[in-house]
Motif scaffolding. Sequence first.
Motif, PDB file in Angstrom:
ATOM      1  N   UNK A   2       0.872  -1.178   0.000  1.00 62.62           N
ATOM      2  CA  UNK A   2       0.000   0.000   0.000  1.00 62.62           C
ATOM      3  C   UNK A   2       0.906   1.224   0.000  1.00 62.62           C
ATOM      4  N   UNK A   3       0.779   2.042  -1.037  1.00 63.81           N
ATOM      5  CA  UNK A   3       1.567   3.274  -1.085  1.00 63.81           C
ATOM      6  C   UNK A   3       0.754   4.406  -0.456  1.00 63.81           C
ATOM      7  N   UNK A   4       1.390   5.151   0.429  1.00 64.61           N
ATOM      8  CA  UNK A   4       0.717   6.286   1.062  1.00 64.61           C
ATOM      9  C   UNK A   4       1.767   7.347   1.345  1.00 64.61           C
ATOM     10  N   UNK A   5       1.310   8.497   1.848  1.00 64.34           N
ATOM     11  CA  UNK A   5       2.278   9.524   2.225  1.00 64.34           C
ATOM     12  C   UNK A   5       3.178   9.021   3.349  1.00 64.34           C
ATOM     13  N   UNK A   6       2.693   7.989   4.080  1.00 60.06           N
ATOM     14  CA  UNK A   6       3.499   7.411   5.161  1.00 60.06           C
ATOM     15  C   UNK A   6       4.552   6.435   4.619  1.00 60.06           C
ATOM     16  N   UNK A   7       4.118   5.539   3.693  1.00 58.07           N
ATOM     17  CA  UNK A   7       5.041   4.490   3.216  1.00 58.07           C
ATOM     18  C   UNK A   7       5.950   4.985   2.090  1.00 58.07           C
TER      19      UNK A   7
END
Lengths: 334, 388
Positions: free
Chosen positions: A138-143
């Motif tokens: 899962x790509x996110x601003x966190x990962x």
Amino acid sequence: MAVVSPVAAEKFGLGRPALPEEIAAWDLDVAPDGTGLPTGSGDVFTGEEVFAEKCAVCHGDFAEGVGNWPKLAGGQGTLDHEDPLKTVGSYWPYLSTTWDYVNRSMPFGDAQSLTPDEVYAIVAYILYSNDLVDDEFVLSDETFKQVELPNADGFILDDRLDAEKHFWNPEPCMENCKDSVEITMRALVLDVTPEEEGAEAAAEAAPVQEAVAEEAVEEPVETAAVLDPELVAKGEKTFKKCKACHQVGENAKSKTGPILNGIVGAPAGHAEGFRYSKAMKAAAEDGLVWDEAELAAFLAKPKKYMKGTKMSFAGLKKDSDIEAVIAYLQSYSR
Amino acid sequence: APDPLITEVQDWASGLGEGVDATPYGLPIKYESDVVRRNVEWLTADTISSINFTPIHALDGTITPQGCAFERHHSGAIELRKEDYRLMINGLVDTPLVFTYEDLERFPRENRVYFCECAANSGMEWAGAQLNGAQFTHGMIHNMEYSGISLRTLLEEAGVSPEGKWVYVEGADASSNGRSIPLEKAMDDVLVAFKANGEALRKEHGYPVRLVVPGWEGNMWIKWLRRVEVMDQPVESREETSKYTDTLANGISRKWTWEMDAKSVVTSPSPQAPITHGAGPLVITGLAWSGRGAITGVDVTLDGGKTWTEARLAAPGTDKALTRFYLDINWDGSEMLLQSRAKDSTGYVQPTKAQLREVRGLNSIYHNNAIQTWWVKANGEAENVEVS
């Protein structure tokens, strides 16, 4: 009376302060460290769906590229080969670049229509296509910061002043510089220069064009009479959404999508040599004719109207746009 | 025999020509209809994101008419009215500002002539001679007189913070084509231009406002300029990482290769401009330019580089602008291997293809400024070749 005085090197007091909402609307760029990324996330599976719908028509279902359109996956380890394959996986140094570009400039012809979550999902799928993440990712601003692209260290700053300093040679050889000179390669051997149609007739080209123009004026008179020119003009504007894939008019060809000359009233699948989807071929065999009603239904929601169509366009929301585009297409009756 | 064009009364000498209002905005006469931009279709997937080429083989002087100056778009040439135009300066500044087109017209103006060359000009020739014509090998270039305002003026109006090291510039079109430029260059000679060769920019060149980045690769000359952001780091956008970077033979790529090195080409005779008059007086002419300074001289060889002769510059070279050169010879009608070699004010001499390949390999795509060879045959026809 105006007083003429030299303008001081100070400020001119021109322009006005930019409002925070205005800056937010335009300042979208994302830097390699993630500065500028909005909150959001997307997984590989969602990315695959969104990619199939919005990107695959040019970039292929597996990001492998269609025709001359960019390949987004593959090519790792080819950069020092002849004709290296440069993709997000093999060449791009920063993930921020992919996110930023997809967010602001894609899909081609419908830029800035994606939500942040869709962009995260698409980028996650591109990473997956390059074997850089697994299918759970899962790509996110966190990962975002966890991902490092393989070619991150593949770049050096311009070193021409150093590596090419022997080109700074103010006294080049003027006489007896070589013993012999041989031709080692000829362009004619390859001959990829565009052919000039009737090159010797260049001077005649103008009269020929005029003749064509006159003919063109005569023909569409009957259709032109029933078409509302304003509606056609509006349709021409709306057709910009279609132009990434479709051409219409003089010199039009089938590209990613089929040529549309004469489409209104034509049987489905009429463009010779174009590779239609199975769904479109089946509809053609069933006798589908693109009259105004069928076209309008198709253009409103292409994928709903015809499951399996290759046309990845989401559809025209406004009836007035659909009507205008059909009128525009009608103006090219053949 | 007497020439009937002289001895007989011609139509144009007895009848009448067109009145003054026949063409309120003129096009070239129909007999010049072959002097047009041309595209190489196999280069790109679609003409909307593509490039075409200036017909340099058929032009003279140094100023490129806008109507045949090469175009490069990433999402097509958009139509943006002056009334709808806005330019934003934001980021590390005292006051982020928005300007209208009218605002821009009220700043002090400059006029400057500069060339704009696509970094990919001659890029198809890295692996060998491919395209037969100066238009195709060297036509991703134009040279115009720009009227506009210094970018420095606008940045100072907003007040650049001490942490500012870069500007990020982007266009209003769907591609945005954003690029990062060091603040030092932005404060030096960069222009925000709205006129070219005296008239409004053409749609295809960024109407109503484009950036002019003298001497640096054309991709940085943002068209439809809408935003300048002062930053403390570069954005590393698509156009400065995945594109416009130069891959060397070992797979490592150079980035930030902004300057266009000194380069020249013989525009006539050339494959599209053969010699048709046979032996005798012949004008050899071409163009030279350098993104690092002014052209100081051009050498021409007729024998593939054994002997060089200094050509005549039509006017002294000026900073980052095209220079026209001539070599007037008495052609004996024998074959020639014609080359030109540019020299600039930094002492740089245009390299041969072999010299460039020795440093960079074959995969660079961009920044090919090597010496070009035309093989002019006894019948006057010319071909793009490479020589030992």
